[in-house]
Design an enzyme around this catalytic site. Structure first.
Site, short mmCIF file in Angstrom:
data_model
loop_
_atom_site.label_atom_id
_atom_site.label_comp_id
_atom_site.label_asym_id
_atom_site.label_seq_id
_atom_site.Cartn_x
_atom_site.Cartn_y
_atom_site.Cartn_z
N LYS A 97 -13.68 3.81 1.60
CA LYS A 97 -13.00 2.53 1.77
C LYS A 97 -12.16 2.66 3.03
O LYS A 97 -11.27 3.51 3.11
CB LYS A 97 -12.10 2.25 0.55
CG LYS A 97 -11.23 1.00 0.75
CD LYS A 97 -10.28 0.77 -0.41
CE LYS A 97 -9.20 -0.21 0.00
NZ LYS A 97 -8.13 -0.32 -1.00
N GLY A 186 -3.08 -7.24 -4.07
CA GLY A 186 -2.25 -8.38 -4.46
C GLY A 186 -2.57 -8.97 -5.82
O GLY A 186 -1.85 -9.83 -6.32
N ASN A 207 -4.85 -1.92 -8.32
CA ASN A 207 -4.13 -0.66 -8.46
C ASN A 207 -2.73 -0.87 -9.02
O ASN A 207 -2.48 -0.64 -10.20
CB ASN A 207 -4.09 0.09 -7.12
CG ASN A 207 -3.52 1.50 -7.27
OD1 ASN A 207 -3.01 1.88 -8.32
ND2 ASN A 207 -3.58 2.28 -6.24
N THR A 208 -1.83 -1.42 -8.17
CA THR A 208 -0.42 -1.55 -8.56
C THR A 208 -0.22 -2.20 -9.92
O THR A 208 0.53 -1.70 -10.75
CB THR A 208 0.34 -2.39 -7.52
OG1 THR A 208 0.22 -1.73 -6.27
CG2 THR A 208 1.80 -2.54 -7.87
#
Lengths: 258, 349
Positions: A97, A186, A207-208
């Site tokens: 990536k 996001g 992810n977050t």
């Protein structure tokens, strides 16, 4: 019939990709991968202890999972290329990536440098998945450069703001037919992920929102569910959103003697 | 609840807001500030805390700074490690599990010139995937040479942004040149480095005036050199022997205000926590925005091989004496993820 999709020669069932940063513990990360059914995860090369002197993050990733090393920390094409080569030499496969970020305040990707890195790495046989700003010209250039998919950002990394880039991502979905589109960055709620899939995105990377949740394992499952629901809705063909109730036809009713 | 500061919006804090925050004793605001800083840190960093350790290679120094344990006129034994000794120190330090090493020297163009620092970086690069520097200000070309040798970050504190006070505290030596030091971060950026760590030594002057200037300095650099990762440090002054200067008090409450405003103004910047703080205070304030800390630190030259040297001759007293292993298990028990490996040198060009 199973709804499969192919990237870089791999046939995937799960359209939910997971990032491995920010987890409270590596065990929580491992559980989130297993329980959500994710088949592709991304790991920053910078976080991998190549000399294996400490507990290695990779030992917490089940073997059958596709590892997509990312070039976090690269500020230009040259650096992204070097990181990708180090990863491949170290034996971490050929999925990469590309993240080229030259902005530490907003962490926005540099599309121009990303295109350059994509050209070089795909020519070297990497399966290249570039993280990008959803710009149509850049998307076309990336497809031409040999990207295996493109990964437009939904909103700023880590912001949990959802699909602030919605209109531009819709344009990419409409116009880029040759490679899959994976919405990255996001995505803050499973409903955001479902929305991206309903729009016709091929997959979503989170992810977050998973790692920073109170219960990351449960949240990973919620996201996988959101992605699946959104995908099914897309395949089912959602009805158009109308601004008026469909019973009334003030403009064309006269054609039917109404 | 009616806030006494209706003009302050914590989700869009400005540097100008610092003045009222720094002067208030309002408990409600302090708590709101702490919660906002904690949440934002969690959102952008999760539980990740980067760990590193300092490596002192030479303590020869031609500067006289009133507050420093290494200052030129103290009776400290001066020592400079040979490249062989650096190699052995690195081996000892790497053996503790550290992967990120910060090389430090005093300022002496004779004993620790850029060529010596360069050799040290090359030696350290064989033991650590991530090498940074905390050395005296250099020219852009000198910095570039060190970046190419394999160093990725530079730490340089302005100490204080009060020019008059700076002049009083830096009695003699090249460090007396305020302008050369304050312009150094730009030279570091131009040389290609990835990380710049900046800070003020709290207590040299009124921190309420120093900190907003530090913030403005970083904001200026961030706009001009956005590709660099910035880290903020807020070391509190610890008095050393034979120093008659008067310093300003910086309370624990003040520290919380400083760390939290730093986090809200720079959501994605690193914030470093000093080992000058005792372990109890360190453990408490991690959650307000800390993302980096040193572990198992020794501040003497040659300390990792010969622990006895360290007993008497550190640059400052380390208040948190826990080993890397102890710091890691403390962090994990509190729900943090200690990150030891966070960069791989990729041949800087």
């Amino acid at each position: 019939m199973e709804d499969l999709f192919v990237i870089g020669g791999k046939t995937l069932k799960s359209r939910f990709f997971l990032g491995t940063g920010k987890f409270e513990s590596k065990e929580a990360m491992r559980q989130a991968i297993i329980r959500s059914g994710a088949q592709v995860v991304t790991v920053a090369l910078r976080r991998i202890d190549l000399e294996q002197t400490e507990e290695n993050i990779l030992s917490f990733i089940p073997e059958e999972i596709v590892l997509m090393v990312n070039t976090s920390g690269a500020r230009n094409a040259q650096e992204a290329i070097r990181i990708a080569r180090i990863a491949r030499e170290a034996g971490y496969g050929n999925w990469v990536k590309i993240e080229v970020i030259n902005d530490s305040r907003y962490l926005l990707p540099d599309n121009q440098e990303t295109i350059k890195a994509t050209e070089v790495l795909s020519a070297e046989g990497f399966v290249v998945l570039p993280y990008m700003h959803p710009d149509l010209y850049a998307a076309k250039a990336l497809a031409k450069a040999g990207a295996a998919a493109i990964m437009p950002l939904g909103s700023l990394i880590g912001s949990n703001q959802g699909l602030k880039m919605k209109t531009l991502i819709e344009v990419l979905i409409e116009e880029i037919e040759e490679i899959p589109i994976i919405v990255d960055a996001g995505i803050g709620r499973p409903s955001h992920a479902a929305e991206a899939m309903e729009m016709g995105a091929d997959a979503v990377l989170v992810n977050t929102a998973v790692a920073a949740a109170k219960d990351p394992v449960l949240m990973a499952c919620a996201f996988a569910g959101g992605v699946e629901a959104g995908r099914m809705a897309f395949l089912a063909g959602p009805g158009h959103v109308r601004t008026t109730a469909s019973a009334s036809s003030p403009l064309t009713g006269f054609l039917f003697n109404e | 609840m009616n806030s006494p500061f209706p003009h302050i919006n914590l989700s869009h804090l400005t540097i100008d807001d610092c003045i009222s925050i720094f002067h208030t004793e309002d408990r409600g605001l302090l708590e709101e500030l702490a919660q906002a800083a904690r949440d934002l840190t969690h959102q952008y960093f999760g539980g990740a805390i980067g760990l590193y350790a300092p490596l002192y290679i030479s303590n020869y120094c031609t500067n006289r700074c009133t507050y420093c344990g290494f200052q030129a006129h103290s009776d400290l034994t001066r020592r400079k490690l040979t490249l062989d000794e650096i190699d052995r120190e690195c081996r000892a330090l790497a053996g503790t599990g550290i992967r990120n090493c910060l090389i430090l020297t005093g300022e002496s163009s004779y004993h620790s010139p850029p060529s010596y620092i360069r050799e040290a970086i090359i030696v350290a690069g064989r033991h650590f995937p991530n090498v940074s520097l905390e050395v005296y200000p250099l020219t852009t070309d000198e910095y570039r040479g060190l970046y190419h040798a394999g160093a990725d970050g530079v730490t340089l504190y302005q100490e204080t942004y009060d020019r008059k006070r700076y002049d009083e505290l830096h009695i003699s030596g090249p460090k007396k040149d305020y302008a050369y030091r304050i312009e150094a971060p730009e030279r570091i950026a131009k040389a290609g480095f990835r990380h710049i760590s900046m800070g003020a030594l709290l207590g040299l002057t009124d921190w309420r005036e120093d900190i907003p200037k530090l913030f403005s300095h970083i904001r200026y650099l961030e706009r001009k050199y956005p590709g660099i990762e910035y880290t903020l440090s807020f070391p509190r002054i610890r008095p050393v022997a034979k120093d008659s200067q008067h310093y300003f008090e910086v309370s624990d409450r003040d520290m919380v205000k400083i760390i939290c405003t730093g986090r809200l103004l720079f959501p994605r910047a690193g914030i470093n926590l000093s080992t000058r703080e005792n372990s109890e205070f360190r453990d408490r304030i991690i959650q307000f925005g800390i993302t980096r800390m040193s572990a198992g630190s020794l501040t003497s030259v040659g300390g990792y091989i010969d622990r006895n040297t360290h007993e008497q001759e550190g640059q400052f007293e380390v208040h948190d004496q826990r080993s890397l292993k102890e710091i890691k298990s403390m962090l994990m028990s509190k729900g943090y993820d200690p990150v030891v490996t966070d960069w791989r040198n990729i041949v800087n060009q």
